[in-house]
Scaffold this motif. Structure first.
Motif, mmCIF file in Angstrom:
data_model
loop_
_atom_site.group_PDB
_atom_site.id
_atom_site.type_symbol
_atom_site.label_atom_id
_atom_site.label_comp_id
_atom_site.label_asym_id
_atom_site.label_seq_id
_atom_site.Cartn_x
_atom_site.Cartn_y
_atom_site.Cartn_z
ATOM 1 N N ALA A 95 5.958 0.619 -6.790
ATOM 2 C CA ALA A 95 4.865 1.585 -6.677
ATOM 3 C C ALA A 95 3.581 0.925 -6.163
ATOM 4 C CB ALA A 95 4.604 2.248 -8.033
ATOM 5 N N ASP A 96 3.667 -0.349 -5.777
ATOM 6 C CA ASP A 96 2.491 -1.090 -5.294
ATOM 7 C C ASP A 96 2.668 -1.466 -3.831
ATOM 8 O OD1 ASP A 96 1.347 -1.119 -7.897
ATOM 9 O OD2 ASP A 96 2.663 -2.799 -8.423
ATOM 10 N N THR A 97 1.572 -1.644 -3.141
ATOM 11 C CA THR A 97 1.617 -2.145 -1.775
ATOM 12 C C THR A 97 1.913 -3.645 -1.799
ATOM 13 O OG1 THR A 97 0.093 -0.468 -0.951
ATOM 14 C CG2 THR A 97 0.294 -2.489 0.339
ATOM 15 N N LEU A 98 2.871 -4.061 -0.991
ATOM 16 C CA LEU A 98 3.282 -5.465 -0.931
ATOM 17 C C LEU A 98 2.847 -6.079 0.405
ATOM 18 C CD1 LEU A 98 6.950 -5.196 -2.281
ATOM 19 C CD2 LEU A 98 4.874 -5.710 -3.580
ATOM 20 N N ILE A 99 2.523 -7.369 0.354
ATOM 21 C CA ILE A 99 2.224 -8.121 1.567
ATOM 22 C C ILE A 99 3.187 -9.314 1.606
ATOM 23 C CG2 ILE A 99 0.463 -9.329 2.905
ATOM 24 C CD1 ILE A 99 -1.654 -7.760 1.444
ATOM 25 N N PRO A 100 4.404 -9.107 2.123
ATOM 26 C CA PRO A 100 5.382 -10.195 2.158
ATOM 27 C C PRO A 100 4.910 -11.341 3.057
ATOM 28 C CG PRO A 100 6.433 -8.055 2.483
ATOM 29 C CD PRO A 100 4.956 -7.844 2.613
ATOM 30 N N ALA A 101 5.312 -12.549 2.689
ATOM 31 C CA ALA A 101 4.920 -13.747 3.445
ATOM 32 C C ALA A 101 6.165 -14.571 3.763
ATOM 33 C CB ALA A 101 3.927 -14.580 2.648
ATOM 34 N N TRP A 102 6.231 -15.071 5.007
ATOM 35 C CA TRP A 102 7.329 -15.933 5.441
ATOM 36 C C TRP A 102 6.840 -17.373 5.533
ATOM 37 C CZ3 TRP A 102 12.190 -13.976 6.092
ATOM 38 C CH2 TRP A 102 12.308 -12.591 6.197
ATOM 39 N N VAL A 152 3.055 -3.442 3.234
ATOM 40 C CA VAL A 152 4.121 -2.446 3.112
ATOM 41 C C VAL A 152 3.805 -1.533 1.930
ATOM 42 C CG1 VAL A 152 6.610 -2.088 3.038
ATOM 43 C CG2 VAL A 152 5.692 -4.234 3.936
ATOM 44 N N ALA A 153 3.513 -0.278 2.198
ATOM 45 C CA ALA A 153 3.163 0.685 1.156
ATOM 46 C C ALA A 153 4.392 1.047 0.324
ATOM 47 C CB ALA A 153 2.555 1.935 1.785
ATOM 48 N N PRO A 154 4.196 1.615 -0.872
ATOM 49 C CA PRO A 154 5.329 2.020 -1.714
ATOM 50 C C PRO A 154 6.276 2.951 -0.964
ATOM 51 C CG PRO A 154 3.286 2.166 -2.944
ATOM 52 C CD PRO A 154 2.902 1.875 -1.527
ATOM 53 N N GLY A 155 7.563 2.676 -1.075
ATOM 54 C CA GLY A 155 8.561 3.532 -0.450
ATOM 55 C C GLY A 155 8.692 3.375 1.043
ATOM 56 N N GLU A 156 8.017 2.392 1.642
ATOM 57 C CA GLU A 156 8.067 2.230 3.091
ATOM 58 C C GLU A 156 8.898 1.012 3.480
ATOM 59 O OE1 GLU A 156 4.750 2.646 5.574
ATOM 60 O OE2 GLU A 156 3.791 4.197 4.363
ATOM 61 N N GLN A 157 9.336 1.057 4.734
ATOM 62 C CA GLN A 157 10.141 -0.024 5.303
ATOM 63 C C GLN A 157 9.286 -0.869 6.233
ATOM 64 O OE1 GLN A 157 14.103 0.764 7.311
ATOM 65 N NE2 GLN A 157 12.885 0.223 9.101
ATOM 66 N N ALA A 158 9.572 -2.153 6.277
ATOM 67 C CA ALA A 158 8.930 -3.055 7.228
ATOM 68 C C ALA A 158 10.010 -3.695 8.091
ATOM 69 C CB ALA A 158 8.120 -4.127 6.516
#
Length: 359
Positions: free
Chosen positions: A169-176, A192-198
């Protein structure tokens, strides 16, 4: 004078008649459902409109751009000053992620078509996500744990895609991080907002001098600052790039010949220590034959060459060494890959076979 007055009256009447027509005005033409659970089922919204014209207003037709979106509308004529409504329903079943759907509504007006838009984000149910994103990795779900490039010419770039889904339910900022040499990554959605695909686009350009044949490595994905890191595998098959060779260069190209394509060790005593076999690579072409890489991924077997550059008419001796105690089974069946600059034999497979003697 009478004729002139008659003409003016007729013209004025025609102007009034031309202005007497229906005209539609929507209070809004866009509705955002926001983020909602797929398990909540079909959602709906209303688009009220007003007839601001002078004649009855009718909806002639209404249609959506896909079957997941259904419009319903006022069927009767809407008198001047009265209101009607278009109700739009959206079915999220099996459709996780962000959506934007258009509904076209046609009226009996000079500008007949109006476009309505419904949008939002569907937070997928467990069953839907399991089918689309079978890999569960904490806060994110993924299609797989690997990035596969297939065949990549040496010195050229090739792309591959990697998708993940934000199941929180939170916005994620994935890091590589820990990207191997020659690998880069970009994305249009760093947050990446909740429920969204990146979707991440990876570009691989093999540049290392020993980067030939099957190339594998790993990199790290951290879905958020406080999430555990995830190891992602990458793989490519790096080949010589012959696309720039001229007809003359192709005529003068090296040519690899191997008389025996099998190294047979026969019956091997498990305790006899290291055993070796050999085969010969000969260059029957004109230019020097470059042995870019000779290798095997089979445990207990190693390969070495007497040289990596074979001149015209010369040969290289390749030694295959087997450690019986390091073999995973009683059968020797190793696949030896040979990568060269021979356009006709850029990638060649040899076999080393044998069997451990039973006690």
């Amino acid at each position: 004078m009478k004729n002139l007055l008659l003409t003016i009256l007729i013209g004025a009447g025609a102007t009034v008649a031309a202005q007497a027509e229906p005209e539609v005005k929507f209070l809004t033409e866009t509705h955002d459902f926001g983020a909602f659970d797929e398990n909540d089922g079909t959602v709906s919204c209303d688009f009220p409109f007003v007839n601001v014209g002078d004649e009855p207003l009718m909806i002639v037709a209404a249609r959506a751009t896909c079957g997941c979106t259904t419009p319903h509308y006022t069927k009767d004529a809407v008198a001047p000053g009265d209101t009607g409504v278009v109700t739009v329903k959206y079915n999220p079943t099996g459709r996780p992620g962000r959506f934007g759907k258009k509904v076209y509504v046609d009226f009996n007006t000079d500008i007949p078509r109006h476009t309505l838009l419904v949008k939002g984000v569907v937070i997928g149910s467990s069953n839907t996500l399991r089918g689309r994103y079978p890999v569960d990795a904490g806060p994110v779900k993924m299609r797989n744990r690997s990035i596969l490039f297939g065949d990549v010419p040496k010195g050229r770039s090739k792309s591959a895609f990697f998708e993940l889904y934000n199941a929180t339910a939170d916005t994620l900022i994935p890091a590589w991080s820990n990207l191997p040499e020659g690998l880069t990554v970009t994305t249009a959605t760093p947050a990446v907002a909740p429920g969204e695909q990146a979707t991440y686009t990876f570009y691989f350009r093999p540049i290392g001098s020993d980067m030939y044949g099957t190339y594998t490595d790993t990199l790290t994905l951290r879905p958020s600052a406080d999430a555990d890191p995830i190891t992602i595998d990458m793989a490519a098959i790096v080949e010589e790039d012959f696309s720039t060779l001229t007809p003359g260069q192709l005529r003068d190209a090296p040519h690899m010949e191997i008389k025996e394509r099998l190294v047979d060790f026969g019956i091997v005593e498990p305790t006899q220590g290291l055993i070796t076999g050999k085969f010969t690579i000969t260059n029957t072409g004109k230019d020097p034959l470059m042995l870019r890489r000779i290798y095997t991924t089979d445990p207990g077997v190693t390969v070495t060459s007497s040289t990596d550059k074979v001149k015209k008419g010369k040969s290289a001796t390749v030694t295959v060494t087997v450690d019986p105690l390091a073999l995973p089974s009683e059968i020797i069946n190793a696949r030896i890959s040979i990568i060269t600059n021979d356009p006709d034999n850029a990638s060649t497979i040899m076999r080393a076979v044998g069997q451990l003697k039973s006690e």
